[in-house]
Write a protein that holds these residues in place. Structure first.
Motif, mmCIF file in Angstrom:
data_model
loop_
_atom_site.group_PDB
_atom_site.id
_atom_site.type_symbol
_atom_site.label_atom_id
_atom_site.label_comp_id
_atom_site.label_asym_id
_atom_site.label_seq_id
_atom_site.Cartn_x
_atom_site.Cartn_y
_atom_site.Cartn_z
ATOM 1 N N ASN A 165 0.819 -1.210 0.000
ATOM 2 C CA ASN A 165 0.000 0.000 0.000
ATOM 3 C C ASN A 165 0.855 1.263 0.000
ATOM 4 O O ASN A 165 0.525 2.242 -0.671
ATOM 5 C CB ASN A 165 -0.957 0.004 1.191
ATOM 6 N N ALA A 166 1.961 1.244 0.750
ATOM 7 C CA ALA A 166 2.863 2.400 0.768
ATOM 8 C C ALA A 166 3.494 2.600 -0.607
ATOM 9 O O ALA A 166 3.618 3.733 -1.079
ATOM 10 C CB ALA A 166 3.941 2.211 1.832
ATOM 11 N N ALA A 167 3.878 1.515 -1.267
ATOM 12 C CA ALA A 167 4.458 1.614 -2.611
ATOM 13 C C ALA A 167 3.441 2.152 -3.606
ATOM 14 O O ALA A 167 3.771 2.989 -4.456
ATOM 15 C CB ALA A 167 4.980 0.251 -3.070
ATOM 16 N N ASN A 168 2.204 1.716 -3.502
ATOM 17 C CA ASN A 168 1.152 2.231 -4.384
ATOM 18 C C ASN A 168 0.951 3.731 -4.180
ATOM 19 O O ASN A 168 0.794 4.485 -5.141
ATOM 20 C CB ASN A 168 -0.171 1.492 -4.158
ATOM 21 N N GLU A 169 0.964 4.160 -2.933
ATOM 22 C CA GLU A 169 0.812 5.590 -2.625
ATOM 23 C C GLU A 169 1.977 6.384 -3.197
ATOM 24 O O GLU A 169 1.801 7.434 -3.796
ATOM 25 C CB GLU A 169 0.714 5.784 -1.108
ATOM 26 N N ARG A 170 3.200 5.889 -3.025
ATOM 27 C CA ARG A 170 4.382 6.560 -3.559
ATOM 28 C C ARG A 170 4.316 6.641 -5.088
ATOM 29 O O ARG A 170 4.577 7.683 -5.671
ATOM 30 C CB ARG A 170 5.657 5.822 -3.148
ATOM 31 N N ASN A 171 3.931 5.558 -5.726
ATOM 32 C CA ASN A 171 3.858 5.531 -7.179
ATOM 33 C C ASN A 171 2.776 6.477 -7.707
ATOM 34 O O ASN A 171 2.935 7.069 -8.772
ATOM 35 C CB ASN A 171 3.627 4.109 -7.690
ATOM 36 N N THR A 172 1.699 6.617 -6.971
ATOM 37 C CA THR A 172 0.633 7.531 -7.364
ATOM 38 C C THR A 172 1.147 8.974 -7.309
ATOM 39 O O THR A 172 0.875 9.762 -8.203
ATOM 40 C CB THR A 172 -0.589 7.377 -6.433
ATOM 41 N N ARG A 173 1.911 9.293 -6.274
ATOM 42 C CA ARG A 173 2.492 10.632 -6.152
ATOM 43 C C ARG A 173 3.479 10.912 -7.266
ATOM 44 O O ARG A 173 3.552 12.008 -7.785
ATOM 45 C CB ARG A 173 3.230 10.795 -4.818
ATOM 46 N N ALA A 174 4.287 9.887 -7.615
ATOM 47 C CA ALA A 174 5.313 10.068 -8.628
ATOM 48 C C ALA A 174 4.670 10.295 -9.976
ATOM 49 O O ALA A 174 5.132 11.020 -10.813
ATOM 50 C CB ALA A 174 6.239 8.853 -8.683
#
Length: 174
Positions: A165-174
């Protein structure tokens, strides 16, 4: 607590810390190892074993893979495929950490013991001076398993769920 106070932006902005309780975040922080890298230095090599999560406090990290289809010789600029550039409050190394956790969960229940780190699927190279924190997979899993046993769950997520979930959030921001 001093580290959490002096790096409050990191803990407020990094998605990993948004998904866990403050007490669990503090337990992770206590196990952080501060590391500094110079421009051009490779933190994680594609194909090499990695058993750590890196959280960028300050700096730029380029994530790239070797481009097998490129006609240029390996190691030249044309042979790289840049995937993303990460900056303050971002993290990397979670893919190998997720695979390590999955391998551990399949092989044995009980105490956390990482025997073989997983190979990285990309290279993470510093594009500037980087001030980061490193957290070994052993420490990460131990802290989150302790949190789960204290409360029965991690805000409804298991260890792998927190990372995914943290990786998905980071990727969404990127």
């Amino acid at each position: 607590e001093l580290i959490m106070h002096t790096h409050q932006d990191l803990f407020r902005e990094c998605p990993i810390f948004q998904l866990i309780s403050p007490s669990t975040a503090l337990s992770l922080v206590e196990r952080f190892e501060a590391v500094v890298y110079v421009p051009g230095e490779i933190v994680i090599h594609e194909g090499a074993a990695n058993a750590a999560l890196y959280v960028i406090n300050r700096g730029l990290v380029t994530v790239w893979k070797h481009n097998a289809e490129a006609s240029a010789p390996k190691g030249s600029a044309g042979a790289k495929k840049v995937l993303t550039t990460l900056t303050d409050n971002d993290f990397f190394g979670e893919q190998t950490l997720l695979k390590t956790i999955t391998a551990h969960n399949k092989s044995q229940p009980g105490p956390v013991e990482i025997k073989t780190p997983i190979q990285a699927s990309a290279t993470c190279q510093c594009a500037s001076y980087c001030d980061m924190f490193r957290l070994t997979s052993q420490h990460f899993m131990t802290v989150l398993e302790q949190a789960r046993s204290r409360r029965g769950s991690l805000v409804g997520k298991d260890v792998a769920g927190v990372l995914a979930n943290a990786a998905n959030e980071r990727n969404t921001r990127a």
